[in-house]
Scaffold this motif. Structure first.
Motif, mmCIF file in Angstrom:
data_model
loop_
_atom_site.group_PDB
_atom_site.id
_atom_site.type_symbol
_atom_site.label_atom_id
_atom_site.label_comp_id
_atom_site.label_asym_id
_atom_site.label_seq_id
_atom_site.Cartn_x
_atom_site.Cartn_y
_atom_site.Cartn_z
ATOM 1 N N TRP A 21 2.970 -2.095 -8.081
ATOM 2 C CA TRP A 21 4.075 -1.566 -7.507
ATOM 3 C C TRP A 21 4.011 -0.170 -7.418
ATOM 4 O O TRP A 21 4.421 0.551 -6.493
ATOM 5 C CB TRP A 21 5.384 -2.215 -7.988
ATOM 6 C CG TRP A 21 6.818 -1.923 -7.338
ATOM 7 C CD1 TRP A 21 7.214 -0.791 -7.193
ATOM 8 C CD2 TRP A 21 7.503 -2.966 -6.845
ATOM 9 N NE1 TRP A 21 8.200 -0.866 -6.509
ATOM 10 C CE2 TRP A 21 8.398 -2.245 -6.176
ATOM 11 C CE3 TRP A 21 7.102 -4.359 -6.627
ATOM 12 C CZ2 TRP A 21 9.299 -2.646 -5.339
ATOM 13 C CZ3 TRP A 21 8.167 -4.740 -5.786
ATOM 14 C CH2 TRP A 21 9.172 -4.202 -5.216
ATOM 15 N N TYR A 26 -2.601 1.011 -5.176
ATOM 16 C CA TYR A 26 -2.028 -0.449 -4.744
ATOM 17 C C TYR A 26 -0.963 -0.117 -3.724
ATOM 18 O O TYR A 26 -1.038 -1.029 -2.768
ATOM 19 C CB TYR A 26 -1.575 -1.045 -6.036
ATOM 20 C CG TYR A 26 -2.808 -1.361 -6.864
ATOM 21 C CD1 TYR A 26 -3.910 -2.284 -6.590
ATOM 22 C CD2 TYR A 26 -2.876 -0.736 -8.242
ATOM 23 C CE1 TYR A 26 -4.841 -2.651 -7.656
ATOM 24 C CE2 TYR A 26 -3.791 -0.985 -9.149
ATOM 25 C CZ TYR A 26 -4.705 -2.009 -8.926
ATOM 26 O OH TYR A 26 -5.911 -2.041 -9.830
ATOM 27 N N GLN A 29 -2.132 -0.205 -0.383
ATOM 28 C CA GLN A 29 -2.576 -1.247 0.336
ATOM 29 C C GLN A 29 -1.228 -2.226 0.656
ATOM 30 O O GLN A 29 -1.314 -2.875 1.765
ATOM 31 C CB GLN A 29 -3.268 -2.302 -0.715
ATOM 32 C CG GLN A 29 -4.777 -1.607 -1.037
ATOM 33 C CD GLN A 29 -5.413 -2.115 -2.144
ATOM 34 O OE1 GLN A 29 -5.534 -3.441 -2.174
ATOM 35 N NE2 GLN A 29 -5.896 -1.604 -3.207
ATOM 36 N N TRP A 30 -0.394 -2.138 -0.179
ATOM 37 C CA TRP A 30 0.809 -3.348 0.299
ATOM 38 C C TRP A 30 1.791 -2.778 1.240
ATOM 39 O O TRP A 30 2.567 -3.380 1.886
ATOM 40 C CB TRP A 30 1.445 -4.039 -0.672
ATOM 41 C CG TRP A 30 2.015 -3.234 -2.255
ATOM 42 C CD1 TRP A 30 1.597 -2.612 -3.174
ATOM 43 C CD2 TRP A 30 3.282 -2.803 -1.914
ATOM 44 N NE1 TRP A 30 2.308 -1.902 -3.889
ATOM 45 C CE2 TRP A 30 3.574 -2.053 -3.221
ATOM 46 C CE3 TRP A 30 4.563 -2.744 -1.243
ATOM 47 C CZ2 TRP A 30 4.704 -1.501 -3.800
ATOM 48 C CZ3 TRP A 30 5.807 -2.249 -1.691
ATOM 49 C CH2 TRP A 30 5.874 -1.429 -2.776
ATOM 50 N N SER A 126 3.384 -8.760 1.608
ATOM 51 C CA SER A 126 2.275 -7.991 1.452
ATOM 52 C C SER A 126 1.858 -7.497 -0.050
ATOM 53 O O SER A 126 0.869 -7.832 -0.531
ATOM 54 C CB SER A 126 2.473 -6.735 2.284
ATOM 55 O OG SER A 126 1.396 -5.968 2.402
ATOM 56 N N PHE A 127 2.868 -7.498 -0.715
ATOM 57 C CA PHE A 127 2.848 -6.809 -2.059
ATOM 58 C C PHE A 127 2.147 -8.248 -2.962
ATOM 59 O O PHE A 127 1.365 -8.112 -3.702
ATOM 60 C CB PHE A 127 4.189 -6.473 -2.925
ATOM 61 C CG PHE A 127 4.126 -6.436 -4.257
ATOM 62 C CD1 PHE A 127 3.730 -5.246 -4.726
ATOM 63 C CD2 PHE A 127 4.532 -7.470 -5.230
ATOM 64 C CE1 PHE A 127 3.472 -5.030 -6.127
ATOM 65 C CE2 PHE A 127 4.405 -7.375 -6.622
ATOM 66 C CZ PHE A 127 4.039 -6.065 -7.166
ATOM 67 N N SER A 129 0.580 -10.640 -1.742
ATOM 68 C CA SER A 129 -0.891 -10.520 -1.205
ATOM 69 C C SER A 129 -1.892 -9.618 -2.287
ATOM 70 O O SER A 129 -2.847 -10.201 -2.504
ATOM 71 C CB SER A 129 -1.132 -10.592 0.063
ATOM 72 O OG SER A 129 -2.367 -10.641 0.658
ATOM 73 N N VAL A 130 -1.362 -8.425 -2.272
ATOM 74 C CA VAL A 130 -2.278 -7.373 -2.900
ATOM 75 C C VAL A 130 -2.370 -7.909 -4.532
ATOM 76 O O VAL A 130 -3.398 -7.724 -5.023
ATOM 77 C CB VAL A 130 -1.731 -6.084 -2.637
ATOM 78 C CG1 VAL A 130 -2.314 -5.099 -3.542
ATOM 79 C CG2 VAL A 130 -2.010 -5.741 -1.172
#
Length: 134
Positions: A21, A26, A29-30, A126-127, A129-130
């Motif tokens: 988070w 990271y 990405q999300w 999306s979070f 998934s990452v």
């Protein structure tokens, strides 16, 4: 005005959820913002920024972390060009091998609730998934 509240339980321990988070590589990405347009200073008063690509072109977003309680809670703002400041918060709860996150966005005008909730759910998907790939 309405509050949006979304609760998700992620299949990952709290430390990993917090890391994905809050760390820029990271987050990029999300959130859908390429590096190096992403920067974050996750501490009270620290700033964040990201540039996303929309059908209308690039949109710079930024904000400030108002509250940071490590592994427990974040409160941050988001400044969208041409719109009022948005305040959001997330509470993180350790559930053993899983982590519950309660996302809130208070004070959303009625006419924007559906769009704001859809956008938050898209980001949380999306979070997830990452997080699963990390």
């Amino acid at each position: 005005m309405n509050d949006i509240t979304i609760t998700r339980v992620f299949d990952a321990p709290l430390a990993k959820v917090w890391k994905v988070w809050t760390e820029p590589e990271y987050f990029a990405q999300w959130f859908g913002a390429p590096l190096p347009t992403v920067a974050s200073d996750v501490r009270p008063g620290g700033a964040w920024r990201a540039t996303i690509t929309t059908p209308q072109g690039e949109m710079p977003l930024s904000g400030v972390y108002r509250e940071v309680e490590l592994h427990k809670r974040l409160v941050w703002t988001m400044d969208v060009p041409g719109a009022p400041e948005v305040v959001m918060d997330a509470a993180f709860t350790d559930r053993g091998d899983r982590t519950e996150v309660v996302y809130r966005q208070p004070g959303v005008p009625e006419e924007h609730c559906a769009t704001a909730e859809a956008g938050a759910n898209h980001i949380l998907d999306s979070f997830a998934s990452v997080l699963a790939k990390s």
